[in-house]
Design an enzyme around this catalytic site. Structure first.
Site, short mmCIF file in Angstrom:
data_model
loop_
_atom_site.label_atom_id
_atom_site.label_comp_id
_atom_site.label_asym_id
_atom_site.label_seq_id
_atom_site.Cartn_x
_atom_site.Cartn_y
_atom_site.Cartn_z
CD GLU A 53 17.60 -46.34 -40.86
OE1 GLU A 53 18.64 -46.88 -41.28
OE2 GLU A 53 17.28 -45.19 -41.17
CG HIS B 188 17.02 -37.37 -42.98
ND1 HIS B 188 16.56 -37.99 -41.84
CD2 HIS B 188 18.26 -37.87 -43.20
CE1 HIS B 188 17.47 -38.82 -41.39
NE2 HIS B 188 18.52 -38.77 -42.19
CB CYS C 165 16.25 -41.79 -42.69
SG CYS C 165 17.73 -42.28 -41.81
#
Ligand code: CAA
Length: 470
Positions: free
Chosen positions: A109, A269, A146
């Protein structure tokens, strides 16, 4: 062998009792064969350098966020150099050349080009080190905040499992997570890449074909044509938790109820470790519902509050939050958390957020700590929980393979962290941040000794150029 019949682990399928909506085995023996990772060459200590300069108590970052230091890219590093360094190490340690690879997917990203994917730049770097080219390799770039790293792994898995592949798949999750100076997210910055080799009969992790998703259009964190994110930090935490819950419920609709004892590790995450501590408590609470564990702890912390027993939602929320706090203090929770979750967080505490690579680094961290603690994980289940802002969560199950220890021994975790150069004063950090600002021209020299690939200029069409230092 490339292509050919896939080895289906039917025994495992039967043991797990998974339902398969389309009659397809949820366990094809496809997964992650090996991993290499690369942090940015610099390190910023949040306690001694960052906290005093931003006039905050160090404990806000250590206890409050769970971070002690973050990895940052030097002035000659970017997502391409980080990704290429990780990919080159992965190829070299497995004696691979470009002709062994059929596909290169990059997830990021932090892309600096709206058209040309980072995978082409990375392939170009790697070609400097081999006599062969990646001429017949399918390359792309995946974007969904993500979670894109996990999506790229899933794309590669499906490509391998479909029997149409022309080689092994290389998936590279690479990011430099910079926030605007002064943004509350600044302490959670980080930079690094994780490269994964996807193959059949993997030596590290076999990946389940069952995926649970929670997905909704949200504006918690986004970069509308800008380098730094627009973030609603508090809201982003709530959205993360909501999507995780939906993904877990969706997974259970396919697999049956989860039980905490089924999993040896649970990498999530990890934007910062405290986020996962919050998620872990809710995950544990969810998965003990109606189990032997809940019955045992009810003697000590009482029965779980039920919404139907409350007239007002607020009163129920207060009661369930208080019960969850008590749950976190139980030996059952602490012991589960220390075995299954804590090992996945220790790397993140030293490198910060790597966006697309974060959950994959959490897997590295969990496996590496398990190896050092002498645990035998072969055949054990791992629950992997990914999240991307905007927003989507995905959860799935993996099985640790027999040869995991040999692979994990070569991760060189300590060497990689210790090789970083310390940023000793805040002014240097401030200048480094400015040097990476895409709207500002600076000529700041690298702080550390260059290794691997470096970004050394810009070509006539605005393309970034790279060379290998060694
Ligand atoms: N001692 C101990 N703890 C302290 C403390 C002290 N002196 N001072 C504060 N704390 C605690 C606070 O109580 C708080 O803990 P709780 O959340 O458990 O209450 C914690 O430290 C953080 O303090 P604040 O909430 O005051 O911190 P903040 O508002 O300045 O920043 C944040 C927190 C909003 C999460 C910010 O870091 C941020 O915006 N981060 C970027 C967004 C993000 O990472 N969101 C996560 C979900 S989205 C996602 O996962 C995608 C992604 O990768 C970005």
């Amino acid at each position: 062998m490339i292509g050919g019949t896939l080895n289906l682990s039917i025994a495992t399928v039967a043991e797990q009792g998974f339902k398969t909506p389309y009659g397809v085995s949820p366990y094809m023996n496809v997964g992650i064969d090996d991993i290499a990772f690369q942090p940015g060459r610099l390190k910023l200590d949040l306690k001694t350098v960052f906290a005093p300069a931003v006039d905050q108590p160090p404990k806000k970052f250590t206890s409050g966020l769970g971070l002690s230091e973050i990895a940052l890219p030097d002035t000659d590093e970017d997502i391409v150099t980080l990704g290429a360094d990780a990919a080159l190490e992965l190829m070299n340690k497995n004696d691979l050349t470009p002709s062994d690879i059929g596909r290169i997917d990059v997830a990021t990203e932090s892309s600096f080009d709206r058209s040309k994917p980072a995978s082409t730049y990375i392939a170009g770097c790697l070609e400097q080190r081999f006599d062969e080219s990646f001429r017949n390799v399918d390359k792309g770039e995946r974007k969904f905040a993500c979670i894109a790293g996990t999506q790229a792994v899933n794309d590669a898995l499906n490509w391998v499992a479909a029997g149409v592949r022309t080689g092994k798949a290389l998936v590279i999750a690479t990011d430099e997570a910079f926030y605007e100076r002064g943004d509350p997210g600044e302490a959670t910055q980080g930079a690094g890449a994780v490269a994964m080799l996807i193959d059949e009969n993997p030596r590290l992790m076999s990946i389940s074909r069952i995926h649970g998703y929670g997905s909704r259009d949200e504006t918690d964190f986004l970069k509308p044509n800008q380098q730094y994110p627009s973030v609603d930090g508090k809201r982003s935490v709530q959205v993360y938790l909501a999507r995780m819950r939906e993904a877990i419920t969706h997974f259970e609709e396919q697999s049956g109820p989860l039980h905490p004892a089924e999993y040896a590790l649970a990498p999530f995450h990890t934007p910062f470790p405290k986020m996962v501590r919050k998620a872990a408590a809710l995950g544990f609470r969810h998965s003990i519902r109606g189990t032997d564990i809940e019955a045992t702890i009810a003697d000590r912390i009482g029965d779980r509050p039920q919404q139907a027993d409350f007239d007002a939602d607020d009163a129920y929320v207060d009661a369930i939050q208080a019960w969850t706090e008590d749950l976190r203090e139980t030996d059952e929770y602490t012991s589960w958390y220390n075995d299954v979750v804590a090992p996945t967080l220790s790397l993140s505490a030293h490198v910060g957020n790597w966006y697309t690579a974060s959950v994959h680094l959490a897997r590295v961290s969990g496996l590496w700590n398990a190896l050092n603690e002498g645990r035998d994980l072969a055949g054990e289940n791992v629950f992997v929980a990914s999240y991307g802002s905007g927003s989507q969560a995905e959860v799935h199950q993996e099985v640790v393979q027999e040869q995991w220890k040999e692979r994990v021994r070569e991760f060189d975790v300590v060497e990689k962290l210790e090789a970083r150069t310390n940023i000793t004063d805040f002014e240097t950090y401030r200048d480094l941040h400015r040097a990476h600002d895409e709207t500002t021209e600076t000529d700041m020299s690298p702080i550390s000794e260059a290794t691997g690939f470096v970004h050394d200029g810009t070509g006539s069409m605005g393309e970034r150029t790279y060379r290998f230092i060694g």
